[in-house]
Design a protein around this motif. Structure first.
Motif, PDB file in Angstrom:
ATOM      1  N   TRP A  38       0.837  -1.198   0.000  1.00  0.00           N
ATOM      2  CA  TRP A  38       0.000   0.000   0.000  1.00  0.00           C
ATOM      3  C   TRP A  38       0.879   1.257   0.000  1.00  0.00           C
ATOM      4  O   TRP A  38       0.578   2.240  -0.678  1.00  0.00           O
ATOM      5  CB  TRP A  38      -0.951  -0.010   1.205  1.00  0.00           C
ATOM      6  CG  TRP A  38      -2.039   0.987   1.030  1.00  0.00           C
ATOM      7  CD1 TRP A  38      -2.157   2.201   1.635  1.00  0.00           C
ATOM      8  CD2 TRP A  38      -3.153   0.864   0.134  1.00  0.00           C
ATOM      9  NE1 TRP A  38      -3.274   2.849   1.179  1.00  0.00           N
ATOM     10  CE2 TRP A  38      -3.906   2.051   0.256  1.00  0.00           C
ATOM     11  CE3 TRP A  38      -3.575  -0.125  -0.759  1.00  0.00           C
ATOM     12  CZ2 TRP A  38      -5.065   2.278  -0.490  1.00  0.00           C
ATOM     13  CZ3 TRP A  38      -4.726   0.097  -1.492  1.00  0.00           C
ATOM     14  CH2 TRP A  38      -5.460   1.281  -1.354  1.00  0.00           C
ATOM     15  N   ASP A  39       1.987   1.215   0.728  1.00  0.00           N
ATOM     16  CA  ASP A  39       2.914   2.344   0.727  1.00  0.00           C
ATOM     17  C   ASP A  39       3.444   2.602  -0.690  1.00  0.00           C
ATOM     18  O   ASP A  39       3.479   3.740  -1.156  1.00  0.00           O
ATOM     19  CB  ASP A  39       4.073   2.057   1.697  1.00  0.00           C
ATOM     20  CG  ASP A  39       5.011   3.237   1.808  1.00  0.00           C
ATOM     21  OD1 ASP A  39       4.632   4.232   2.449  1.00  0.00           O
ATOM     22  OD2 ASP A  39       6.104   3.189   1.210  1.00  0.00           O
ATOM     23  N   ALA A  40       3.827   1.525  -1.385  1.00  0.00           N
ATOM     24  CA  ALA A  40       4.330   1.665  -2.761  1.00  0.00           C
ATOM     25  C   ALA A  40       3.240   2.230  -3.673  1.00  0.00           C
ATOM     26  O   ALA A  40       3.496   3.088  -4.521  1.00  0.00           O
ATOM     27  CB  ALA A  40       4.825   0.313  -3.274  1.00  0.00           C
ATOM     28  N   HIS A  41       2.020   1.746  -3.470  1.00  0.00           N
ATOM     29  CA  HIS A  41       0.876   2.226  -4.254  1.00  0.00           C
ATOM     30  C   HIS A  41       0.670   3.728  -4.037  1.00  0.00           C
ATOM     31  O   HIS A  41       0.521   4.496  -5.002  1.00  0.00           O
ATOM     32  CB  HIS A  41      -0.353   1.414  -3.818  1.00  0.00           C
ATOM     33  CG  HIS A  41      -1.662   1.960  -4.249  1.00  0.00           C
ATOM     34  ND1 HIS A  41      -2.058   1.980  -5.572  1.00  0.00           N
ATOM     35  CD2 HIS A  41      -2.684   2.500  -3.531  1.00  0.00           C
ATOM     36  CE1 HIS A  41      -3.272   2.513  -5.638  1.00  0.00           C
ATOM     37  NE2 HIS A  41      -3.663   2.833  -4.429  1.00  0.00           N
ATOM     38  N   MET A  42       0.714   4.158  -2.762  1.00  0.00           N
ATOM     39  CA  MET A  42       0.491   5.578  -2.449  1.00  0.00           C
ATOM     40  C   MET A  42       1.617   6.455  -3.010  1.00  0.00           C
ATOM     41  O   MET A  42       1.412   7.639  -3.274  1.00  0.00           O
ATOM     42  CB  MET A  42       0.384   5.793  -0.924  1.00  0.00           C
ATOM     43  CG  MET A  42      -0.801   5.127  -0.268  1.00  0.00           C
ATOM     44  SD  MET A  42      -2.386   5.558  -1.028  1.00  0.00           S
ATOM     45  CE  MET A  42      -2.662   7.165  -0.297  1.00  0.00           C
ATOM     46  N   LYS A  43       2.808   5.891  -3.175  1.00  0.00           N
ATOM     47  CA  LYS A  43       3.938   6.636  -3.746  1.00  0.00           C
ATOM     48  C   LYS A  43       3.964   6.507  -5.274  1.00  0.00           C
ATOM     49  O   LYS A  43       4.961   6.876  -5.907  1.00  0.00           O
ATOM     50  CB  LYS A  43       5.254   6.123  -3.153  1.00  0.00           C
ATOM     51  CG  LYS A  43       5.451   6.506  -1.687  1.00  0.00           C
ATOM     52  CD  LYS A  43       6.666   5.786  -1.110  1.00  0.00           C
ATOM     53  CE  LYS A  43       6.929   6.210   0.330  1.00  0.00           C
ATOM     54  NZ  LYS A  43       7.775   5.217   1.030  1.00  0.00           N
ATOM     55  N   ASN A  44       2.917   5.935  -5.845  1.00  0.00           N
ATOM     56  CA  ASN A  44       2.794   5.790  -7.308  1.00  0.00           C
ATOM     57  C   ASN A  44       3.906   4.916  -7.912  1.00  0.00           C
ATOM     58  O   ASN A  44       4.362   5.157  -9.028  1.00  0.00           O
ATOM     59  CB  ASN A  44       2.780   7.180  -7.970  1.00  0.00           C
ATOM     60  CG  ASN A  44       1.919   7.175  -9.216  1.00  0.00           C
ATOM     61  OD1 ASN A  44       1.158   6.220  -9.443  1.00  0.00           O
ATOM     62  ND2 ASN A  44       2.048   8.199 -10.030  1.00  0.00           N
ATOM     63  N   LEU A  45       4.346   3.919  -7.140  1.00  0.00           N
ATOM     64  CA  LEU A  45       5.428   3.042  -7.619  1.00  0.00           C
ATOM     65  C   LEU A  45       4.900   1.732  -8.195  1.00  0.00           C
ATOM     66  O   LEU A  45       5.697   0.871  -8.588  1.00  0.00           O
ATOM     67  CB  LEU A  45       6.401   2.749  -6.462  1.00  0.00           C
ATOM     68  CG  LEU A  45       7.170   3.957  -5.924  1.00  0.00           C
ATOM     69  CD1 LEU A  45       7.938   3.593  -4.659  1.00  0.00           C
ATOM     70  CD2 LEU A  45       8.124   4.497  -6.996  1.00  0.00           C
ATOM     71  N   LEU A  46       3.572   1.566  -8.254  1.00  0.00           N
ATOM     72  CA  LEU A  46       3.015   0.304  -8.774  1.00  0.00           C
ATOM     73  C   LEU A  46       2.188   0.485 -10.047  1.00  0.00           C
ATOM     74  O   LEU A  46       2.332  -0.306 -10.987  1.00  0.00           O
ATOM     75  CB  LEU A  46       2.152  -0.387  -7.701  1.00  0.00           C
ATOM     76  CG  LEU A  46       2.941  -0.984  -6.533  1.00  0.00           C
ATOM     77  CD1 LEU A  46       1.984  -1.544  -5.483  1.00  0.00           C
ATOM     78  CD2 LEU A  46       3.872  -2.093  -7.003  1.00  0.00           C
ATOM     79  N   PHE A  47       1.354   1.484 -10.103  1.00  0.00           N
ATOM     80  CA  PHE A  47       0.455   1.636 -11.245  1.00  0.00           C
ATOM     81  C   PHE A  47       1.247   1.701 -12.556  1.00  0.00           C
ATOM     82  O   PHE A  47       2.121   2.554 -12.714  1.00  0.00           O
ATOM     83  CB  PHE A  47      -0.417   2.896 -11.091  1.00  0.00           C
ATOM     84  CG  PHE A  47      -1.351   3.095 -12.252  1.00  0.00           C
ATOM     85  CD1 PHE A  47      -2.523   2.361 -12.351  1.00  0.00           C
ATOM     86  CD2 PHE A  47      -1.029   3.986 -13.266  1.00  0.00           C
ATOM     87  CE1 PHE A  47      -3.368   2.528 -13.431  1.00  0.00           C
ATOM     88  CE2 PHE A  47      -1.872   4.150 -14.359  1.00  0.00           C
ATOM     89  CZ  PHE A  47      -3.037   3.418 -14.442  1.00  0.00           C
TER      90      PHE A  47
END
Ligand code: SAH
Length: 210
Positions: A38-47
């Motif tokens: 979730w942290d990676a998602h919030m930092k836009n590192l997954l989309f």
């Protein structure tokens, strides 16, 4: 998808059926996996990103990345017996969410240390080096050659060493997350029962990358 839903879906995946001690096979607890994903998602590192799950095991970290819209996930593990289990776990996640994940999953059976394919993000819970000395450091050095962002789990007793290894490779900590994992006796010498072990998950970033 909410963080709570992600944690629930990851908690339904199957664990190692016959964990191989030599390969330090233990699953990341689903809550810890959901927290860092979730942290990676919030930092836009997954989309829409290319992600490598190094030492993928049963695939929990990579499957979470697929659920949070990674473009492609390479599941890399040395143990060929895991292929069917990773596929089954992807199917479980698809059935629970109605999302299509399999076409974005790439399962690679090879030694992580020989990998050369680059990606946007490496996410890993590697062997801790209890059975093969320094393999945790080798995984970190390899990850630093493959991507500019790394999420990596280690024993908290190695915090200083891991941070200085990352620094030597040009990576600085963005953040760290503290967990307690209940490891099996095979993973901790001289312990009979499950044993609580302090764990740090680091988010490292290549400080020369834009
Ligand atoms: N990442 C998974 C599994 C962690 S256990 C999870 O979070 O649940 C560590 C994994 O590293 C095991 O699946 C083991 O088979 C794999 N492994 C150990 N040595 C390896 C190597 N040299 N190359 C690739 N994978 C390796």
């Amino acid at each position: 998808m909410s963080k709570a839903t992600l944690a629930v879906v990851l908690s339904k995946l199957s664990h190692f059926i016959k964990p191989k001690t030599k390969l330090e096979q233990y699953p990341t607890p689903s809550e810890a996996a959901a927290t860092i994903l979730w942290d990676a998602h919030m930092k836009n590192l997954l989309f829409d990103k290319h992600v490598i799950d190094l030492g993928a095991g049963t695939g929990i970290l990579g499957i979470g990345a697929l659920l949070l819209d990674a473009k492609k996930v390479d599941f890399v593990d040395v143990d060929k017996d895991l292929v069917e289990q990773i596929k089954n776990n992807i199917t479980i996640a698809e059935e629970l969410t109605g999302q299509t994940l399999m076409p974005r999953a790439n399962i690679l059976i090879k030694d992580a240390i020989t990998l050369t394919d680059k990606a946007d993000l490496v996410i890993m819970n590697p062997p801790f080096g209890t059975k093969e000395a320094y393999i945790d450091t080798e995984f970190l050095k390899k990850a630093s050659k493959l991507a500019n962002d790394i999420y990596t789990f280690h024993k908290a007793t190695t915090d200083k060493h891991i941070q200085s290894t990352a620094k030597t490779e040009g990576f600085l900590p963005v953040e760290n997350f503290k967990f307690t994992f209940n490891l099996l006796p095979t993973m901790v010498q001289h312990q009979k029962k499950k044993h609580p072990v302090a764990i740090t998950c680091w988010h490292f970033k290549n400080h020369s990358a834009k």
